[in-house]
Design an enzyme around this catalytic site. Structure first.
Site, mmCIF file in Angstrom:
data_model
loop_
_atom_site.group_PDB
_atom_site.id
_atom_site.type_symbol
_atom_site.label_atom_id
_atom_site.label_comp_id
_atom_site.label_asym_id
_atom_site.label_seq_id
_atom_site.Cartn_x
_atom_site.Cartn_y
_atom_site.Cartn_z
ATOM 1 N N TYR A 89 15.186 -1.463 42.264
ATOM 2 C CA TYR A 89 15.323 -1.027 40.835
ATOM 3 C C TYR A 89 15.957 -1.992 40.064
ATOM 4 O O TYR A 89 15.237 -1.987 38.776
ATOM 5 C CB TYR A 89 16.240 0.018 41.159
ATOM 6 N N ALA A 109 8.587 13.713 31.787
ATOM 7 C CA ALA A 109 9.414 14.678 30.822
ATOM 8 C C ALA A 109 9.435 15.991 31.647
ATOM 9 O O ALA A 109 9.918 16.845 30.830
ATOM 10 C CB ALA A 109 8.315 14.623 29.722
ATOM 11 N N ASN A 110 9.385 15.832 32.872
ATOM 12 C CA ASN A 110 9.265 17.265 33.534
ATOM 13 C C ASN A 110 10.806 17.510 34.087
ATOM 14 O O ASN A 110 11.212 18.733 34.217
ATOM 15 C CB ASN A 110 8.540 17.388 34.758
ATOM 16 N N THR A 111 11.817 16.556 33.892
ATOM 17 C CA THR A 111 12.818 16.692 34.318
ATOM 18 C C THR A 111 14.039 15.682 33.857
ATOM 19 O O THR A 111 13.519 14.775 33.195
ATOM 20 C CB THR A 111 12.822 16.687 36.040
ATOM 21 N N GLY A 123 14.005 12.687 30.464
ATOM 22 C CA GLY A 123 12.698 12.754 29.950
ATOM 23 C C GLY A 123 12.481 14.149 29.210
ATOM 24 O O GLY A 123 11.987 14.358 28.092
ATOM 25 N N SER A 159 18.054 -0.570 31.986
ATOM 26 C CA SER A 159 19.495 0.035 32.548
ATOM 27 C C SER A 159 20.061 -1.171 32.621
ATOM 28 O O SER A 159 19.857 -2.392 32.438
ATOM 29 C CB SER A 159 19.182 0.233 34.165
#
Length: 321
Positions: free
Chosen positions: A204, A50-52, A55, A178
């Site tokens: 990924y 959630a820092n970037t 999120g 995704s």
């Protein structure tokens, strides 16, 4: 007229700007979070990564709705900066930072233990954190770092918090996958870094397929508990997820993305929709596209026998012996 002249021609600039505008209007989707008046006062939410990027905008939306929001971040410095920004923009002081490294299972266990000790309820869990393009790295748990971060860490976290979420029901689990899951394959040797091609989004894609497979099986196991579990595609979003890609690829992606891709705020919409909208209440075991519509994931993601086997394998890999 050569190509350079064409690119500098005013008509080209006008057409490019018009196309960019059309794409931006199309990518906004059919649901607007700002028009949704659902309040989350008295609710608790956990958002990983959630820092970037996506999120942070998911957490900001929850904060604006009055929720108690826990930012689950790896970096204390970046997490603190995001916390201060979200508090300021939302006017909500009930925002808290808890550190966790999803690639390390013991870190996930410590984080979950603290949540269970400190929180009386948990109504929303958003598994957002993810990486792409990492070179081959094997964690101390013997797991491929990308698989640990994108799938096995979130898988363990979700399962450790399930009892709390059941007691808090109705509750919702949202896992960011995704559309790239359609290019993924299931090979259980991948979990340990075997039979993998480490190039750009190759690994990924596999992890995103496992996200949907296990989310669907989790939803089946949670029927009747009041806890729903769904996976979402956020769209093609201009974020820092490509920071491990070659420089030239990042430059091209950023240039094209500036005109045509979703912003992180736009990319957060489908996750917010699944987490708070009245339309999605009671819906479980589904996959939502970036425009918030229900779509079918790949055939592999819909195989119930494979889902049961995958889920059991992940349980064994994340169990503490």
């Amino acid at each position: 007229m050569n190509m350079l002249d064409i690119l500098h021609h005013p008509l080209w600039a006008f057409c490019a700007a018009l196309l960019a505008l059309v794409v931006r209007l199309q990518r906004r989707g059919r649901w607007d979070p700002k028009a949704c008046n659902v309040r989350l006062k008295g609710k608790t939410a956990v958002v990983t990564g959630a820092n970037t990027g996506i999120g942070k905008f998911i957490a900001l939306d929850f904060a604006r709705r009055g929720a108690r929001v826990i930012l689950a971040c790896r970096s204390e410095a970046r997490g603190t900066a995001a916390l201060e920004e979200i508090r300021e923009k939302s006017g909500n002081s009930d925002i808290h930072l808890r550190l966790v490294d999803l690639s390390i299972l013991d870190s996930v266990r410590e984080f979950a233990k603290r949540i269970l000790e400190e929180e009386k309820a948990l109504h929303i869990l958003v598994n957002n954190a993810g990486v792409s393009g990492l070179p081959r790295q094997i964690t101390k748990d013997g797991l491929d770092a990308s698989f640990a971060t994108n799938h096995l860490g979130p898988f363990l976290l979700t399962n450790l918090l399930l009892d709390l979420m059941k007691r808090s029901a109705p509750a919702r689990i949202v896992t960011l996958s995704s559309v790239n899951h359609k290019k993924g394959h299931v090979d259980f040797a991948h979990f340990h870094g075997e039979n993998l091609t480490y190039y750009m989004d190759k690994v990924y894609n596999h992890t995103k397929l496992h996200n949907i497979i296990c989310t669907n099986e989790l939803a089946r196991r949670l029927r009747g508990t009041g806890v729903t579990a769904n996976s979402v595609h956020p769209g093609i979003v201009l974020t820092k997820v490509l920071r491990h890609y070659p420089l030239m690829v990042r430059c091209i992606f950023n240039f094209i993305g500036f005109l045509f891709f979703k912003s992180p705020e736009e990319g957060a919409v489908s996750s917010i929709y699944c987490a708070v909208a009245e339309d999605t209440e009671g819906i479980t075991g589904k996959y939502f596209d970036s425009d918030c519509s229900l779509v079918l994931p790949s055939p592999l993601a819909r195989d119930p026998a494979l889902a049961a086997k995958d889920f059991e394998m992940c349980e064994r890999l994340t169990s503490k012996l």
